[in-house]
Design a protein around this motif. Structure first.
Motif, PDB file in Angstrom:
ATOM      1  N   HIS A 305       0.845  -1.209   0.000  1.00  0.00           N
ATOM      2  CA  HIS A 305       0.000   0.000   0.000  1.00  0.00           C
ATOM      3  C   HIS A 305       0.878   1.257   0.000  1.00  0.00           C
ATOM      4  O   HIS A 305       0.596   2.237  -0.694  1.00  0.00           O
ATOM      5  CB  HIS A 305      -0.930   0.020   1.216  1.00  0.00           C
ATOM      6  CG  HIS A 305      -2.102  -0.888   1.101  1.00  0.00           C
ATOM      7  ND1 HIS A 305      -2.328  -1.940   1.970  1.00  0.00           N
ATOM      8  CD2 HIS A 305      -3.128  -0.914   0.215  1.00  0.00           C
ATOM      9  CE1 HIS A 305      -3.432  -2.564   1.626  1.00  0.00           C
ATOM     10  NE2 HIS A 305      -3.945  -1.973   0.556  1.00  0.00           N
ATOM     11  N   ALA A 309       1.239   4.124  -2.924  1.00  0.00           N
ATOM     12  CA  ALA A 309       0.963   5.540  -2.647  1.00  0.00           C
ATOM     13  C   ALA A 309       2.148   6.415  -3.035  1.00  0.00           C
ATOM     14  O   ALA A 309       1.969   7.506  -3.602  1.00  0.00           O
ATOM     15  CB  ALA A 309       0.630   5.725  -1.173  1.00  0.00           C
ATOM     16  N   VAL A 376      -0.934   7.598   4.686  1.00  0.00           N
ATOM     17  CA  VAL A 376      -1.407   6.224   4.451  1.00  0.00           C
ATOM     18  C   VAL A 376      -1.630   5.506   5.776  1.00  0.00           C
ATOM     19  O   VAL A 376      -2.631   4.817   5.970  1.00  0.00           O
ATOM     20  CB  VAL A 376      -0.402   5.448   3.574  1.00  0.00           C
ATOM     21  CG1 VAL A 376      -0.827   3.991   3.452  1.00  0.00           C
ATOM     22  CG2 VAL A 376      -0.307   6.086   2.186  1.00  0.00           C
TER      23      VAL A 376
END
Length: 378
Positions: A305, A309, A376
């Motif tokens: 993730h 990002a 995030v």
């Protein structure tokens, strides 16, 4: 948004002086003053007797294996958590790599797994011709333990210090513990010659042989006489000039990378689920790359993730190296985990990430990286 690279070249401004000298003397491609000077200066910096500068770190490993007389069917033990260049030269000689897991204190070769592997192969009468230990991301392995166990079996050590030039273990420079040490000057390394490497050793005859093999193994004769297979592995005089200019600022580059690491550490060390690659007591890492793990259960997000990002914001980040024993190229190879039922390198690959770490990374760009990761995580 400008691209933020993982580890881009950082020129010192001194390189041109040495390059111009090569042009003035017309020593462009063959050996010359810069090659000789770079070898002497590297030896002096690292406190090792002899250095041969070459076309790559991979070439240095290959020559070390040749000089140690690795032959088809022989075994060579190799750190599993590394870049493929560490293991490929074993295949060049049609030998069999045996991969050794990492341990958690350094992320480098596990002395426990290494000793277990040596015991097994000794019982079978098939001790390896060499052990190649990697100093991952600038952090030295547990060299005392590794050298001790290898010496007890009479197996020479090749220290892959491609990523750890400028690092130290108990006050001694990285790359100087084994029978051979190797460095890389690839474009992403802490100093670069655009492409290049070095083989170092206190064994003068071995380095002389490396120079011989790396220049097509030309026998002493007026004509071109060859009785052995040789290689075109020698560094050129121009490239060596770049290296000399880079070496002048190596200590500065180490401090700059350590400063990058500290900013990341200060931003993330208190966040649950984030753990940085340890710096073992009595070692000094050049922090070539800032590497950390993200536990998705504790942090709430995965390593992937965060990489995604960052990529969406034109920032390069990468997973920790995929272990060699998991690579299709080495399918079927023998692997010794740190513990029988626990593979440290596999855990590190699943959750590990390398963040932009260049010595020329702007503080503003690093703050952008930090902010995206915090966003995030939150």
């Amino acid at each position: 948004m400008s691209k933020v690279y993982l580890s881009s070249p950082h020129m010192s401004g001194f390189e041109q002086r040495y390059i111009q000298e090569a042009f003035d003397l017309n020593w462009i491609a063959p050996l010359g003053n810069n090659v000789n000077g770079f070898e002497l200066e590297l030896s002096s910096y690292n406190g090792v007797a002899h250095t041969a500068v070459l076309s790559s770190g991979t070439a240095a490993i290959h020559l070390a294996l040749r000089i140690l007389e690795v032959e088809p069917g022989d075994h060579v033990f190799v750190s599993s958590l590394t870049f493929v260049a560490t293991a490929n030269p074993v295949l060049y000689e049609h030998a069999n790599p045996v991969f050794i897991d990492s341990e958690p204190d350094t992320w480098n070769m596990s002395p426990v797994a290494l000793e277990r592997a040596l015991q097994d192969f000794d019982k079978a009468g098939q001790l390896p011709k060499a052990v190649i230990v990697v100093n991952l991301y600038g952090q030295s392995a547990k060299m005392d333990e590794i050298i001790s166990v290898c010496n007890s079996y009479g197996v020479p050590v090749i220290e892959d210090a491609a990523e750890s030039l400028g690092s130290e273990y108990k006050g001694q420079k990285s790359g100087t513990f084994g029978h051979f040490g190797i460095y890389s000057f690839n474009g992403n390394k802490i100093i670069t010659t655009s492409g290049g490497g070095a083989l170092v050793s206190n064994d003068e005859a071995a380095i002389q042989k490396a120079r011989f093999l790396s220049t097509q193994a030309r026998d002493p004769a007026v004509h071109y006489e060859h009785s052995q297979v040789g290689y075109n592995y020698r560094m050129s005089n121009i490239v060596a000039g770049v290296g000399r200019g880079q070496l002048e600022v190596l200590n500065q580059r180490v401090q700059q990378r350590r400063a990058v690491f500290k900013r990341y550490y200060d931003a993330f060390y208190q966040i649950k689920g984030i753990s940085f690659q340890p710096e073992l007591e009595e070692t000094f890492s050049n922090k070539w790359l800032t590497a950390l793990t993200i536990d998705p259960k504790q942090a709430g997000v995965s390593r992937d993730h965060i990489i995604e990002a960052l990529s969406e914001n034109n920032i390069e980040a990468r997973p920790v190296w995929k272990p060699m024993h998991l690579q299709p190229l080495f399918e079927g190879s023998i692997y010794y985990p740190h513990q029988i039922d626990d593979s440290v390198s596999e855990h590190l690959f699943e959750d590990g990430i390398c963040l932009p770490s260049g010595s020329n990374l702007d503080i503003e760009d690093q703050e952008r990286v930090i902010k995206i990761i915090l966003d995030v995580l939150n």
